[in-house]
Write a protein that holds these residues in place. Sequence first.
Motif, PDB file in Angstrom:
ATOM      1  N   GLY A  55     -40.242 -24.443 -17.928  1.00  0.00           N
ATOM      2  CA  GLY A  55     -40.541 -25.396 -18.227  1.00  0.00           C
ATOM      3  C   GLY A  55     -40.118 -26.777 -17.578  1.00  0.00           C
ATOM      4  O   GLY A  55     -39.941 -26.730 -16.478  1.00  0.00           O
ATOM      5  N   HIS A  56     -40.568 -27.725 -18.045  1.00  0.00           N
ATOM      6  CA  HIS A  56     -40.399 -29.302 -17.414  1.00  0.00           C
ATOM      7  C   HIS A  56     -38.852 -29.438 -17.475  1.00  0.00           C
ATOM      8  O   HIS A  56     -38.334 -29.723 -18.576  1.00  0.00           O
ATOM      9  CB  HIS A  56     -41.073 -30.202 -18.271  1.00  0.00           C
ATOM     10  N   MET A  57     -38.395 -29.735 -16.409  1.00  0.00           N
ATOM     11  CA  MET A  57     -36.824 -30.053 -16.141  1.00  0.00           C
ATOM     12  C   MET A  57     -36.659 -31.468 -15.759  1.00  0.00           C
ATOM     13  O   MET A  57     -37.441 -31.955 -14.884  1.00  0.00           O
ATOM     14  CB  MET A  57     -36.164 -28.741 -15.430  1.00  0.00           C
ATOM     15  N   ARG A  58     -35.439 -31.816 -15.838  1.00  0.00           N
ATOM     16  CA  ARG A  58     -35.071 -33.315 -15.386  1.00  0.00           C
ATOM     17  C   ARG A  58     -33.597 -33.414 -15.303  1.00  0.00           C
ATOM     18  O   ARG A  58     -32.871 -32.784 -16.221  1.00  0.00           O
ATOM     19  CB  ARG A  58     -35.566 -34.534 -16.614  1.00  0.00           C
ATOM     20  N   GLY A  59     -33.159 -34.170 -14.339  1.00  0.00           N
ATOM     21  CA  GLY A  59     -31.746 -34.321 -14.378  1.00  0.00           C
ATOM     22  C   GLY A  59     -31.229 -35.892 -14.915  1.00  0.00           C
ATOM     23  O   GLY A  59     -31.895 -36.671 -14.552  1.00  0.00           O
ATOM     24  N   VAL A  60     -30.397 -35.956 -15.690  1.00  0.00           N
ATOM     25  CA  VAL A  60     -30.105 -37.388 -16.362  1.00  0.00           C
ATOM     26  C   VAL A  60     -28.474 -37.437 -15.975  1.00  0.00           C
ATOM     27  O   VAL A  60     -27.755 -36.464 -16.421  1.00  0.00           O
ATOM     28  CB  VAL A  60     -30.272 -37.208 -17.799  1.00  0.00           C
ATOM     29  N   GLN A  61     -28.362 -38.523 -15.748  1.00  0.00           N
ATOM     30  CA  GLN A  61     -26.900 -39.167 -15.335  1.00  0.00           C
ATOM     31  C   GLN A  61     -26.312 -39.511 -16.614  1.00  0.00           C
ATOM     32  O   GLN A  61     -26.811 -40.441 -17.330  1.00  0.00           O
ATOM     33  CB  GLN A  61     -26.793 -40.112 -14.385  1.00  0.00           C
ATOM     34  N   VAL A  62     -24.878 -39.147 -16.746  1.00  0.00           N
ATOM     35  CA  VAL A  62     -24.244 -39.634 -18.033  1.00  0.00           C
ATOM     36  C   VAL A  62     -23.666 -41.094 -17.733  1.00  0.00           C
ATOM     37  O   VAL A  62     -23.118 -41.115 -16.761  1.00  0.00           O
ATOM     38  CB  VAL A  62     -23.004 -38.816 -18.528  1.00  0.00           C
ATOM     39  N   VAL A  63     -23.841 -42.085 -18.605  1.00  0.00           N
ATOM     40  CA  VAL A  63     -23.225 -43.308 -18.613  1.00  0.00           C
ATOM     41  C   VAL A  63     -22.255 -43.635 -19.730  1.00  0.00           C
ATOM     42  O   VAL A  63     -22.899 -43.288 -21.010  1.00  0.00           O
ATOM     43  CB  VAL A  63     -24.154 -44.307 -18.329  1.00  0.00           C
TER      44      VAL A  63
END
Length: 263
Positions: A106-114
């Motif tokens: 699938g389409h993956m993405r990395g997201v940073q926690v704020v």
Amino acid sequence: MHFLHSKGINLNFLFTSGPPQEPLLAAAPVSSEPSLAPQPEPVPETSARLAAAGEFLVVTQNTEGLATIPLINYKAAANYLAGYQSQEFFEQSSPMILPSEIVRQGHMRGVQVVGDSMETTYHDGDWLVCRYLERFDWESLTDLECYVVVTESRGLQIKRVKNRLRRDGFLRLRSDNRTHPPFNVYYDDILEIWHVEAQITKYMPNRNEQLFHKVDNVEEGLHDLRELYEQMKEENQELRQFLQTLVRQVAPSQLPSTPPEAQ
């Protein structure tokens, strides 16, 4: 390479079936005197440059089965609504390379926690590997699992979800940090939903340490209770001895000969 050079061994014998016509690296002369000067480290070169020069790449890295994932840090998250549909927006982001065993299809993405809204599960600065969910999958979201929900009104939110889309047309987003109150987002306001698949963090506390402290406090409390019990037992024994001594000191003549009921 330094070891083989010091022994006068040509590296080409490791990669060819016979003596090479033109040695790649000349054998270094063996000196009986120890060298005090440090040997320079070989400068790494790209595989394309080595291939163009007709040279061997001695140290390689296998990149098969790796997935490249765009990263959305806290700066990109602030401008996500303005650029999430633009290819240039993601081309400017840094990539994350992960093995296929971690990344699902699938389409993956990395997201940073704020921020601290998801502590103690996710901490400020953590990276979450997320998988894109199509719109027809939204009604099947699992309650109390973590998702990245993108809305027009609130932007990008990392929350734990209570799914009420099918019944009431909204999602209730909850934080693990209960100082942050829950809120609802409605179907028409939602732009994207990503399921959190993995976490990359630098925060690695010893969670057993808190348990050890609790057990230690319980043991200390039991020890105090045991000491109090022994003290009360000792005082009770002294009281019994005092009463027995007092009874022996009282003359039998002073005691009533018959019980009061008989009188």
